[in-house]
Structure formats: structure tokens, C-alpha cells
Design an enzyme around this catalytic site. Sequence first.
Site, mmCIF file in Angstrom:
data_model
loop_
_atom_site.group_PDB
_atom_site.id
_atom_site.type_symbol
_atom_site.label_atom_id
_atom_site.label_comp_id
_atom_site.label_asym_id
_atom_site.label_seq_id
_atom_site.Cartn_x
_atom_site.Cartn_y
_atom_site.Cartn_z
ATOM 1 N N GLU A 119 -14.282 53.146 -19.571
ATOM 2 C CA GLU A 119 -13.743 51.823 -19.241
ATOM 3 C C GLU A 119 -14.845 50.784 -19.391
ATOM 4 O O GLU A 119 -15.937 50.955 -18.851
ATOM 5 C CB GLU A 119 -13.274 51.754 -17.787
ATOM 6 N N ASP A 130 -11.771 45.877 -6.756
ATOM 7 C CA ASP A 130 -13.136 46.404 -6.739
ATOM 8 C C ASP A 130 -13.861 46.117 -5.432
ATOM 9 O O ASP A 130 -13.698 45.055 -4.824
ATOM 10 C CB ASP A 130 -13.926 45.825 -7.915
#
Length: 326
Positions: A119, A130
Site C-alpha cells: 500500500e 489512522d
Amino acid sequence: MRKEGLIPALESAHAFVQAFKEAPQMAADDSIIINQSGRGDKDIFTVADAFDDPEGRLSGGKGSSNTRRSNTMLETYLRRQREKKDILLMTHIVVGYPSFEASFEIVKAMVAAGVDLMELQIPFSEPIADGPVILRANQEVLGRGARVRQSLAFAERVTAAFDIPFLFMTYCNIVFKYGVADFAAEMARIGMAGAIVADLPPEEGETYLTAMQAHQLAPIFIFSPTTGQARMRMLAGHGRGFIYCVARKGVTGQQTAFSQELEGYLARCRQATDLPLALGFGVKDRADIDFLRGKVDIAVIGTETIRLVDQHGVGAVEGFIRSLLS
């Protein structure tokens, strides 16, 4: 089976007409549910879960959408890799962290160590999935003036240099601002395999899904422990390549309990789709990956490598990745 109530463009009156047509062929204890308001393509999954519909009769059944799904190059690659390995490894970097040149060296080290796919996160100001480690990395790159086009140029460089699939990990605002069709076309041009757009559900992503399909790119969707079975089936029907299973509620980088509860969740994920399964959010060492063998196809590690680079530098990356796979 799918009926008219799943097609939001039709009036509920049409669904009643269809119900009268279907009823004579149904068993006496069967039911017909007609959604008279709201969005049938979303609400039917809530109804299915409320009626405890494990076989998915209301929402199309396990694998029903998969019969219409053509494999992307990414899915074909993953299945071939799984014939060679009992688990694959996907890594995650924030493009441009700690610098663009260091990012390239990190990718180079990870590929040399044997990762199967990667990724590339395009830096964004509000990466809501996140945790603090990846958030700080995003902020630092943006603080140095990084732009989306630099991430695209970096992706073009690594796809040309390394023979593994690369995905973008990003958020809807970036794709929308760039232009959905243009973003997908650029992904295809530079050799990307697909994308994880963490905050874009399929109900809001028709243009995105159409653009990805047009370029044979894989839109990756996300399961979580709170996702119901019917919605899992719906997400899998729109997804290509693999399904990203988050290990727990919350954001990346926090502690995950690799336990029987997680094992039960992954069994639910497997029941909902025949796409390969990846698991991330909290994978940090060889013991975690060993736990996942036989339960998922791909282990995902991201935050831990950023911590490693922060503490020990880019030179520590290859040995760390090798230790996960040895």
C-alpha cells in the site's frame, strides 16, 4: 433472491405489483418485505440482519454477487501467490516519509525481503482511519509541501522498478478533488493494481466503481468486527482483488488481541466472501502473522515499520521484514 425493493429508482408501488406476481409461487411460510421509504439498496441489509438471515436470502445469498464478478489481475496474482505460500505479506508506507528518496529505499528493502504487495498511502490532512504514528507521518510530509502529483510520480517510479502489485491507500477527498475518472485513468497509466479509499462506501461510490471497472482496477473494501453479515456480502459484491479486514474497532497502530474472538470474526469474514482476505490494524511481529496462518490470505503491517524507521532508520527495514517471513 434480489427483488425490486433493492432497486432504489423504482417506486414502492412497482414492488407491490411484483409481490403479487411472486406470491403465488412462494411457500405458505415465506415472507415478502417491501421497503416503502429510504434506500432499498442499503436498508435491505439492515433488515436481513434483523431477521437473522445467515444464508443471505434477502440480500442475494453468500457468493451471489461473486458469480457476476470477473477476477482482476490483482486477485489472479494473489491466488497464484497463495499456491506457493501459506500466508502473504502486504506492507504500508506513507509516500514521502521520512523523505521521497527514503520512501523509495524502504520500498526497495521491502521487496528484497519478500513482500507480496504494498500500500502506498497518499498523504492527507485528515486520515481518519489512522492512529498517531501514521497521522504524524502524513502531517510531516504535508508540512514539507508535498502534493498529490508527487505521490503519483513516486508510484509510477516504483511500479516501473519493482515487480509486485502496488495499491493506493487514500481518502475520498483526494480522489474527488483530483477527479474520479482522471484518478482511475492515472492509476491505470502508471501501473497501479487498485486502491483502498477508506471513507468511501459503495453506496456513495458509483462513479468511482465505474471508473475502476473501466480500467480493470481493484476497489478494495473493508470489513470490521461490527459489520453485519448481510453488509459484508454487499461490500464483497462491490469489491475486487481482496477484502481488507480490520482487526478491531478504532484506528491503526493500537494493540490488537489475537485471540479466539478475532478468530470467530475472521470465520464470519470468510463465510461472507470467496475473495482473498487481508487482516491489518495491529499486526506487529512474527507471532501475530503465525496466528493468522490458515485464517487469512494476507497479513498487513504498517505502523510497526514506520516506528522502526523512526527508531532505527531505513537500514533496519529489510531485516525486520525478513524476520516476519522466515
